[in-house]
Structure formats: C-alpha cells, structure tokens
Design an enzyme around this catalytic site. Sequence first.
Site, PDB file in Angstrom:
ATOM      1  N   ARG A  32       1.106  -1.019   0.207  1.00  0.00           N
ATOM      2  CA  ARG A  32      -0.479  -0.467   0.177  1.00  0.00           C
ATOM      3  C   ARG A  32       0.869   1.475  -0.248  1.00  0.00           C
ATOM      4  O   ARG A  32       0.043   2.353  -0.080  1.00  0.00           O
ATOM      5  CB  ARG A  32      -0.643   0.097   1.397  1.00  0.00           C
ATOM      6  CG  ARG A  32      -2.327  -0.486   1.069  1.00  0.00           C
ATOM      7  CD  ARG A  32      -3.072  -1.139   2.338  1.00  0.00           C
ATOM      8  NE  ARG A  32      -3.713  -1.807   2.011  1.00  0.00           N
ATOM      9  CZ  ARG A  32      -4.186  -3.287   2.717  1.00  0.00           C
ATOM     10  NH1 ARG A  32      -2.866  -3.656   3.156  1.00  0.00           N
ATOM     11  NH2 ARG A  32      -5.129  -3.888   2.306  1.00  0.00           N
ATOM     12  N   ASP A 104       3.283 -12.850   4.124  1.00  0.00           N
ATOM     13  CA  ASP A 104       3.916 -13.412   3.437  1.00  0.00           C
ATOM     14  C   ASP A 104       4.908 -14.948   4.282  1.00  0.00           C
ATOM     15  O   ASP A 104       5.850 -15.532   3.830  1.00  0.00           O
ATOM     16  CB  ASP A 104       5.274 -12.514   3.577  1.00  0.00           C
ATOM     17  CG  ASP A 104       5.515 -11.555   4.584  1.00  0.00           C
ATOM     18  OD1 ASP A 104       6.574 -12.204   5.673  1.00  0.00           O
ATOM     19  OD2 ASP A 104       6.038 -10.270   4.381  1.00  0.00           O
ATOM     20  N   HIS A 119      -4.897 -11.023   7.830  1.00  0.00           N
ATOM     21  CA  HIS A 119      -5.011 -11.118   5.828  1.00  0.00           C
ATOM     22  C   HIS A 119      -5.038 -12.390   5.321  1.00  0.00           C
ATOM     23  O   HIS A 119      -5.144 -12.673   4.128  1.00  0.00           O
ATOM     24  CB  HIS A 119      -4.166  -9.748   5.761  1.00  0.00           C
ATOM     25  CG  HIS A 119      -5.187  -8.162   5.996  1.00  0.00           C
ATOM     26  ND1 HIS A 119      -3.761  -7.457   6.076  1.00  0.00           N
ATOM     27  CD2 HIS A 119      -5.683  -8.249   6.654  1.00  0.00           C
ATOM     28  CE1 HIS A 119      -4.881  -5.664   6.262  1.00  0.00           C
ATOM     29  NE2 HIS A 119      -5.548  -6.812   6.775  1.00  0.00           N
ATOM     30  N   CYS A 127     -10.276 -24.957  -2.485  1.00  0.00           N
ATOM     31  CA  CYS A 127     -11.006 -25.040  -3.359  1.00  0.00           C
ATOM     32  C   CYS A 127     -12.635 -24.000  -3.628  1.00  0.00           C
ATOM     33  O   CYS A 127     -12.798 -24.371  -2.456  1.00  0.00           O
ATOM     34  CB  CYS A 127     -11.345 -26.604  -4.144  1.00  0.00           C
ATOM     35  SG  CYS A 127     -12.634 -26.129  -5.387  1.00  0.00           S
ATOM     36  N   CYS A 151      -8.829 -27.541  -8.839  1.00  0.00           N
ATOM     37  CA  CYS A 151      -8.825 -28.922  -7.710  1.00  0.00           C
ATOM     38  C   CYS A 151      -8.955 -29.873  -8.835  1.00  0.00           C
ATOM     39  O   CYS A 151      -9.475 -30.483  -9.823  1.00  0.00           O
ATOM     40  CB  CYS A 151      -9.970 -28.486  -7.236  1.00  0.00           C
ATOM     41  SG  CYS A 151     -10.490 -30.206  -5.802  1.00  0.00           S
ATOM     42  N   SER A 193       1.277   1.451   9.136  1.00  0.00           N
ATOM     43  CA  SER A 193       0.671   3.186   9.323  1.00  0.00           C
ATOM     44  C   SER A 193      -0.531   2.893  10.102  1.00  0.00           C
ATOM     45  O   SER A 193      -0.930   4.445  10.783  1.00  0.00           O
ATOM     46  CB  SER A 193       0.585   3.771   8.700  1.00  0.00           C
ATOM     47  OG  SER A 193      -0.403   3.440   7.193  1.00  0.00           O
TER      48      SER A 193
HETATM   49 ZN   LIG Z   1     -12.838 -29.459  -5.802  1.00  0.00          ZN
END
Ligand SMILES: [Zn+2]
Length: 258
Positions: A32, A104, A119, A127, A151, A193
């Site tokens: 961001r 990460d 997040h 799937c 899938c 921030s």
């Molecule tokens: Zn599936």
Amino acid sequence: MNKLISLLAKSKNTIVFTGAGVSTLSGIRDFRGVGGFYSANWDGMEVEDILSLDFFMSDPTLFYRWAREFLYTLEQYTPSVVHTVLATLEQEGLIRGVYTQNIDMLHQRAGSTHVWEIHGSPAIHHCLGCGAQFFYTEIAPQVLKGEVPFCSICNGVIKPDVVFYGEQLKAKLLDQAYQDMARADLVLVLGSSLTVQPAASLPMATFYHGGKIVIVNSQETPLDKYAKLRFYDLKEVFSALEIHLHNGVISHTLQDGD
Ligand SMILES: [Zn+2]
C-alpha cells in the site's frame, strides 16, 4: 532504548502487531505504500482489482499471473532482524505472540510460533468448488509454470487463503485479536501506518484497558498521541534489541524486577 527494554522486561503480557514496514526490511515491497503494488498499474489493471474477489471469481488468470511475481516466490526473501528478534523474544517468554497484516510467512520462517495472520496466508489454499484444501508447496510449482491451479477432485478454481478485497476478515480471529489486545499490558506496533481497520483500533483496545502502546514506524500514525514510546527506525531499534538480548540485558532486568 532503555525505556523500551524496561517496558518489555516489566510487562507480563506483551503482544506484537506488525505491518508492511516489517516486510519492507526483507525487500518485499509495501503493498500500500508509495510505489507499492497497490499504486502500480499492472497490465492496465489496478492491483486492487486483481485482488478483488469478484474479479478472481470471474477470471483467476490475471491474479495468478500477478501472484507468480510475488506470492509464489517468497523463498527468495529472508527474515529481517525484526523477524528474528521477535522470534527470540517469544522464545525468551518476553512476548506472547504476533498479530500480522503481512501474508509473507516470514515470522514463521524466523521461528515465531504464535503468529496470527489477520489478512490470511498463502500457506493454505482452498478449492472454491468443493472446499478441498491444498498446501502452498503443492500450488506454487503449478503457478510458477504459468498454470492456474484447478482442484484435482472437482476441477474448481483454487484460491489462496489470503483475504481479498471484498472479503471479510475472519470474525473469530478478529474477536480473539481484540481480546488479546485488551488483556495485554503492552502492545508493540511495528511497521504499520495504522490507517486501515482493524489495524487502527486493535492497539486502542490495549490502551483503553490500561495497557501501553509502543509504535515503531517510519511514518506518522493516527495513534502516535497515545503511544508511551515512539520510534521511527525499525532496523535501528531491533538491531539494538538484538545486542541487548545477546548480552542477556533484557532477561536480567526481568529477573531483577521479579
Ligand atoms: Zn474442488
């Protein structure tokens, strides 16, 4: 610096909250921030569109093409001094755990075991058709070959468990975060921030329950006026903490205080 060490040593329940600034130290661009992914056009698209759920549902191709350059090459980044010192602080019993906005997985790679990713995380994929679960290690090679992962059971599209635009944060995790923050007597806010929710209000839960806020962030935050201590340079603060930890200064203080 001595004040920070004293706060850490005296606190019985310290929670850490980390944002993009911590990843930036590892060379990961701030999503961001200025010049970050979110402000950059990609293939004529804003990244906010690429990372929106509606867009992904209609065509996941562009997301996976974009993600190939970031989300599936995380191995090339190494944990920074912030990540490693936080892992050591946890091992020493000086912090309870880390809530992070980052996706990460660098806190885990540095050795932190109590990490809550508000997040989400690409460690797990699901799937969208049948809900089957897949791991990063299965999906990454397909994406890096330029394929969209489907899938193996129902041929549905597979999506990383990262919170997209248009998706709600996990309510249960958020509840837990507010409770943990409210119970904490110290919260360290690092590299955030604090401009988006819930980041902006989580540390306030600590403050309103009598706890203290320490902020380390290069830019100003709306919570600066509530902070007991305010630093700007993450690398400087954590390099100093690393030396103090190495010399046993922080745990000695803890013993003296008990
Ligand atoms: Zn599936």
